[in-house]
Motif scaffolding. Structure first.
Motif, short mmCIF file in Angstrom:
data_model
loop_
_atom_site.label_atom_id
_atom_site.label_comp_id
_atom_site.label_asym_id
_atom_site.label_seq_id
_atom_site.Cartn_x
_atom_site.Cartn_y
_atom_site.Cartn_z
N GLU A 59 -8.14 32.92 -80.71
CA GLU A 59 -9.73 32.38 -79.70
C GLU A 59 -10.00 31.37 -80.75
OE1 GLU A 59 -11.13 32.38 -76.54
OE2 GLU A 59 -10.73 34.39 -76.42
N SER A 60 -9.32 30.18 -80.42
CA SER A 60 -9.41 29.15 -81.24
C SER A 60 -9.60 27.95 -80.28
CB SER A 60 -8.59 29.01 -82.18
OG SER A 60 -7.27 28.74 -81.65
N TYR A 61 -9.92 26.11 -80.52
CA TYR A 61 -9.50 25.59 -80.17
C TYR A 61 -8.77 24.41 -80.40
CZ TYR A 61 -9.40 21.64 -76.80
OH TYR A 61 -9.17 20.59 -75.80
N PRO A 62 -7.32 24.54 -79.42
CA PRO A 62 -7.03 25.51 -77.86
C PRO A 62 -6.89 26.76 -78.55
CG PRO A 62 -5.24 24.03 -78.73
CD PRO A 62 -5.77 23.49 -79.53
N VAL A 63 -7.24 27.73 -77.59
CA VAL A 63 -6.44 29.20 -77.31
C VAL A 63 -5.43 29.50 -77.99
CG1 VAL A 63 -6.38 30.47 -76.01
CG2 VAL A 63 -8.42 29.68 -75.79
N GLN A 64 -5.16 29.89 -78.53
CA GLN A 64 -3.70 30.06 -79.38
C GLN A 64 -2.81 31.31 -78.54
OE1 GLN A 64 -2.54 29.26 -83.15
NE2 GLN A 64 -5.03 28.82 -82.89
N LYS A 94 -1.45 30.58 -67.20
CA LYS A 94 -2.61 29.53 -66.68
C LYS A 94 -3.34 30.28 -65.94
CE LYS A 94 -1.31 26.14 -63.72
NZ LYS A 94 -0.97 25.16 -62.67
N ALA A 95 -2.68 31.39 -64.82
CA ALA A 95 -3.93 32.66 -63.89
C ALA A 95 -4.56 33.53 -65.32
CB ALA A 95 -2.94 33.12 -62.97
N ALA A 96 -3.98 33.53 -65.59
CA ALA A 96 -5.14 35.12 -66.79
C ALA A 96 -5.90 33.61 -67.27
CB ALA A 96 -3.89 34.76 -67.50
N TYR A 101 -11.97 32.43 -68.60
CA TYR A 101 -12.58 31.08 -68.48
C TYR A 101 -13.51 30.62 -66.84
CZ TYR A 101 -10.90 32.20 -73.15
OH TYR A 101 -10.17 32.59 -74.49
N GLN A 102 -12.89 31.08 -66.17
CA GLN A 102 -13.37 30.52 -65.09
C GLN A 102 -13.65 28.82 -65.00
OE1 GLN A 102 -15.00 33.71 -63.21
NE2 GLN A 102 -13.65 34.05 -64.31
N ALA A 103 -11.65 28.97 -65.34
CA ALA A 103 -11.71 27.29 -65.37
C ALA A 103 -10.38 27.03 -64.48
CB ALA A 103 -11.70 26.39 -66.81
N THR A 104 -10.51 26.18 -64.22
CA THR A 104 -9.88 25.62 -62.87
C THR A 104 -8.62 24.65 -64.01
OG1 THR A 104 -10.44 23.70 -62.17
CG2 THR A 104 -10.71 25.64 -61.27
#
Length: 123
Positions: A59-64, A94-96, A101-104
């Motif tokens: 958990e970071s930005y971006p996720v790694q 991408k699907a996971a 994250y409920q994100a498109t």
């Protein structure tokens, strides 16, 4: 060019995954595909490759996420230095991510084990 799909697994170091030597020379991300330029020894048998991804992310930005290229030389003892471009479909990641994250849209850094390479996958 050889193609496959990333496999998300809880243990990329499990003995079930082959671990014959392979060198990653370079990479490119094109859309939902990761292309890896690789070299390996052989020349007498077919070789198989699987791109493995950790099931857990940093958990970071971006996720790694850690990824690893598994190589099965099928017992090939020939000495030719072979070069290939391997293409892997990253859409399972991408699907996971989208489910978690409920994100498109998203961004994910792929930390390729055994190299300093960390390509960024965005969609």
């Amino acid at each position: 060019t050889w193609a496959g799909q990333v496999v998300i697994t809880p243990d990329t170091d499990s003995r079930q995954w082959p671990s014959d030597p392979v060198t990653i020379q370079g990479f490119t991300i094109r859309g939902d595909s990761l292309e890896l330029a690789v070299t390996f020894g052989g020349g007498c048998r077919d070789h198989a490759f699987v791109l493995l991804s950790d099931a857990s992310w940093m958990e970071s930005y971006p996720v790694q996420v850690g990824v690893k290229l598994a190589h099965d030389a099928n017992g090939d003892t020939c000495k030719a230095l072979l070069s290939r471009v391997l293409r892997f479909d990253l859409s399972p990641l991408k699907a996971a991510y989208s489910a978690s994250y409920q994100a498109t849209s998203g961004i994910m850094k792929l930390n390729i084990r055994g190299t300093a390479a960390s390509p960024v996958y965005t969609w």
